[in-house]
Design a protein around this motif. Structure first.
Motif, short mmCIF file in Angstrom:
data_model
loop_
_atom_site.label_atom_id
_atom_site.label_comp_id
_atom_site.label_asym_id
_atom_site.label_seq_id
_atom_site.Cartn_x
_atom_site.Cartn_y
_atom_site.Cartn_z
N PHE A 15 0.90 -1.11 0.01
CA PHE A 15 -0.07 0.16 -0.08
C PHE A 15 0.86 1.27 -0.11
CE2 PHE A 15 -2.70 -3.37 1.79
CZ PHE A 15 -4.03 -3.11 1.16
N LEU A 16 0.35 2.27 -0.97
CA LEU A 16 1.28 3.40 -0.78
C LEU A 16 0.33 4.49 -0.74
CD1 LEU A 16 2.47 1.29 -3.31
CD2 LEU A 16 4.20 3.16 -3.73
N PRO A 17 0.60 5.53 0.14
CA PRO A 17 -0.48 6.60 0.54
C PRO A 17 -0.09 7.87 -0.43
CG PRO A 17 1.60 6.94 1.89
CD PRO A 17 1.84 5.54 1.03
N GLY A 18 -1.07 8.73 -0.29
CA GLY A 18 -0.98 10.08 -1.00
C GLY A 18 -0.30 11.24 -0.29
N THR A 19 -0.42 12.35 -1.06
CA THR A 19 0.35 13.46 -0.42
C THR A 19 0.11 13.75 1.00
OG1 THR A 19 0.57 14.27 -2.80
CG2 THR A 19 1.06 15.87 -0.91
N GLN A 20 0.83 13.96 1.87
CA GLN A 20 0.77 14.18 3.37
C GLN A 20 -0.22 13.23 3.98
OE1 GLN A 20 -0.21 18.58 3.94
NE2 GLN A 20 1.63 18.61 5.13
N CYS A 21 -0.07 12.10 3.55
CA CYS A 21 -0.68 10.95 4.43
C CYS A 21 0.28 9.89 4.65
CB CYS A 21 -1.53 10.30 3.29
SG CYS A 21 -3.14 11.24 2.52
N TRP A 45 8.73 9.34 4.25
CA TRP A 45 9.89 9.43 4.66
C TRP A 45 10.94 9.89 3.70
CZ3 TRP A 45 10.72 3.92 7.19
CH2 TRP A 45 10.00 3.82 8.39
N ALA A 46 10.61 9.86 2.42
CA ALA A 46 11.42 10.18 1.22
C ALA A 46 11.37 11.65 0.99
CB ALA A 46 11.01 9.45 -0.14
N GLU A 47 12.52 12.15 0.28
CA GLU A 47 12.70 13.47 -0.01
C GLU A 47 12.86 13.61 -1.46
OE1 GLU A 47 16.09 15.18 1.95
OE2 GLU A 47 14.92 14.79 3.88
N GLN A 118 9.89 29.47 1.79
CA GLN A 118 10.17 30.63 2.75
C GLN A 118 9.53 30.62 3.83
OE1 GLN A 118 8.25 33.48 -0.25
NE2 GLN A 118 9.69 33.14 -1.85
N GLY A 119 9.30 29.44 4.03
CA GLY A 119 8.62 29.15 5.54
C GLY A 119 7.04 29.46 5.65
N ARG A 120 6.34 29.59 4.50
CA ARG A 120 4.91 29.89 4.56
C ARG A 120 4.14 28.62 4.46
NH1 ARG A 120 6.25 33.76 0.37
NH2 ARG A 120 4.97 32.74 -1.02
N PHE A 121 4.03 27.96 5.57
CA PHE A 121 3.21 26.60 5.81
C PHE A 121 1.80 26.92 6.66
CE2 PHE A 121 1.77 22.82 7.84
CZ PHE A 121 1.38 22.15 6.78
N LYS A 122 0.77 26.77 5.81
CA LYS A 122 -0.45 27.16 6.75
C LYS A 122 -1.40 25.75 6.62
CE LYS A 122 -0.79 31.98 6.19
NZ LYS A 122 -1.26 33.17 5.42
N ALA A 123 -2.15 25.48 7.47
CA ALA A 123 -3.19 24.56 7.36
C ALA A 123 -4.21 24.75 6.38
CB ALA A 123 -3.72 24.40 8.85
N MET A 124 -4.39 23.74 5.69
CA MET A 124 -5.56 23.98 4.53
C MET A 124 -6.77 24.75 5.22
SD MET A 124 -6.88 20.09 3.61
CE MET A 124 -5.29 19.44 3.70
N MET A 149 -2.83 14.28 10.13
CA MET A 149 -1.91 13.83 9.01
C MET A 149 -1.17 15.22 8.87
SD MET A 149 -3.13 10.41 7.09
CE MET A 149 -4.52 11.06 6.16
N GLU A 150 -1.90 16.26 8.28
CA GLU A 150 -1.39 17.42 7.74
C GLU A 150 -0.39 17.96 8.99
OE1 GLU A 150 -3.10 21.45 5.62
OE2 GLU A 150 -3.99 20.79 7.53
N ALA A 151 -1.21 17.98 10.04
CA ALA A 151 -0.24 18.62 11.09
C ALA A 151 0.91 18.03 11.67
CB ALA A 151 -1.22 18.83 12.46
N ASP A 152 0.83 16.59 11.57
CA ASP A 152 1.80 16.00 12.04
C ASP A 152 3.20 15.78 10.96
OD1 ASP A 152 0.50 15.24 14.23
OD2 ASP A 152 -0.05 13.23 13.83
N LEU A 153 2.60 15.92 9.69
CA LEU A 153 3.56 15.77 8.80
C LEU A 153 4.33 17.16 8.38
CD1 LEU A 153 2.30 12.89 6.45
CD2 LEU A 153 3.91 12.66 8.17
N GLY A 154 3.58 18.00 8.49
CA GLY A 154 3.90 19.48 8.37
C GLY A 154 4.29 19.83 6.82
N GLY A 155 5.06 20.86 6.77
CA GLY A 155 5.36 21.42 5.36
C GLY A 155 6.55 21.00 4.66
#
Length: 237
Positions: A15-21, A45-47, A118-124, A149-155
């Motif tokens: 199983f492979l998840p989606g963006t920020q999942c 985990w990947a970059e 530029q450090g501009r990460f905001k919750a959707m 998941m969004e909060a934990d994985l972050g920008g």
């Protein structure tokens, strides 16, 4: 007594998840499935794209596997499958259009990446969340899980995943020639990958099978796990 040949071991399912999942995307579905060998690819985990494909290779462990990819995970699963067809028992793509990204979407992704650098990460906002999650009976739980998941994985995870997955060519011609079965699953109310796009993909991959599940937005594994499990049980038997 004559010895009997052992029963063949079922192919593992990857199983492979989606963006920020992460694995939380799949938990409601996994509870509905009875799989002898279930594996998860931690794409968070990947970059880079190469690292994502490496994680898929590591998860496969050289076995012939069923690949199940959601959204971005569908892109990685497709790439891995096309690179390693001998290792693929089947390819299931959930909420993923193999036609590639249009120019407008690529530009939008680049703008998001620049903001994240530029450090501009905001919750959707609620409008964006509404594009992801429909209005079915599990919608509220799905919304909460997406927020978690969004909060934990972050920008930083979002930035790396957008960079790794934005160069998407049209994979449909290659998938149409692939030797493994291709299954396409979508949701009736998906605003990001609507049924019409998946129908066009299905027609471009003549031997594929298409299933559309009612009462769900894009986050199908969270919104309709039971219906999705019914389809996957048929595919993964």
């Amino acid at each position: 007594m004559e010895s009997q040949d052992p029963m063949p071991r079922p192919s593992p399912t990857l199983f492979l998840p989606g963006t920020q999942c992460d694995e939380r995307l799949w938990l409601p579905l996994w509870r509905q499935l009875d799989l002898a060998d279930r594996r998860y690819v931690p794409l968070q985990w990947a970059e880079t794209l190469e690292q994502m494909l490496g994680l898929a290779e590591y998860g496969a462990e050289g076995d012939k596997v069923h690949l199940v990819g959601f959204s971005m995970g569908g892109f990685i699963a497709s790439r891995f499958a096309l690179d390693n067809p001998e290792q693929v028992a089947s390819l299931t793509l959930i909420g993923f259009d193999a036609a590639g990204l249009g120019q407008d979407e690529r530009v939008a992704r680049q703008n998001i990446i620049k903001g994240l650098e530029q450090g501009r990460f905001k919750a959707m906002n609620e409008a964006r969340l509404g594009q992801l999650v429909g209005s079915g009976p599990l919608a509220q739980e799905a919304r909460e899980k997406v927020r978690e998941m969004e909060a934990d994985l972050g920008g930083s995870v979002l930035k790396y995943q957008l960079e790794a997955s934005s160069q998407r060519p049209d994979l449909r011609p290659a998938l149409a020639k692939a030797p493994f079965p291709v299954h396409i699953i979508g949701a009736s109310d998906d605003q990001l990958v609507p049924p019409a796009k998946l129908d066009a993909m299905h027609k471009a991959i003549p031997k594929s099978r298409l299933d559309i599940i009612d009462g769900s937005g894009h986050m199908l594994p969270l919104e309709q796990p039971e219906a999705l499990a019914t389809i996957l049980t048929r595919i993964l038997k």
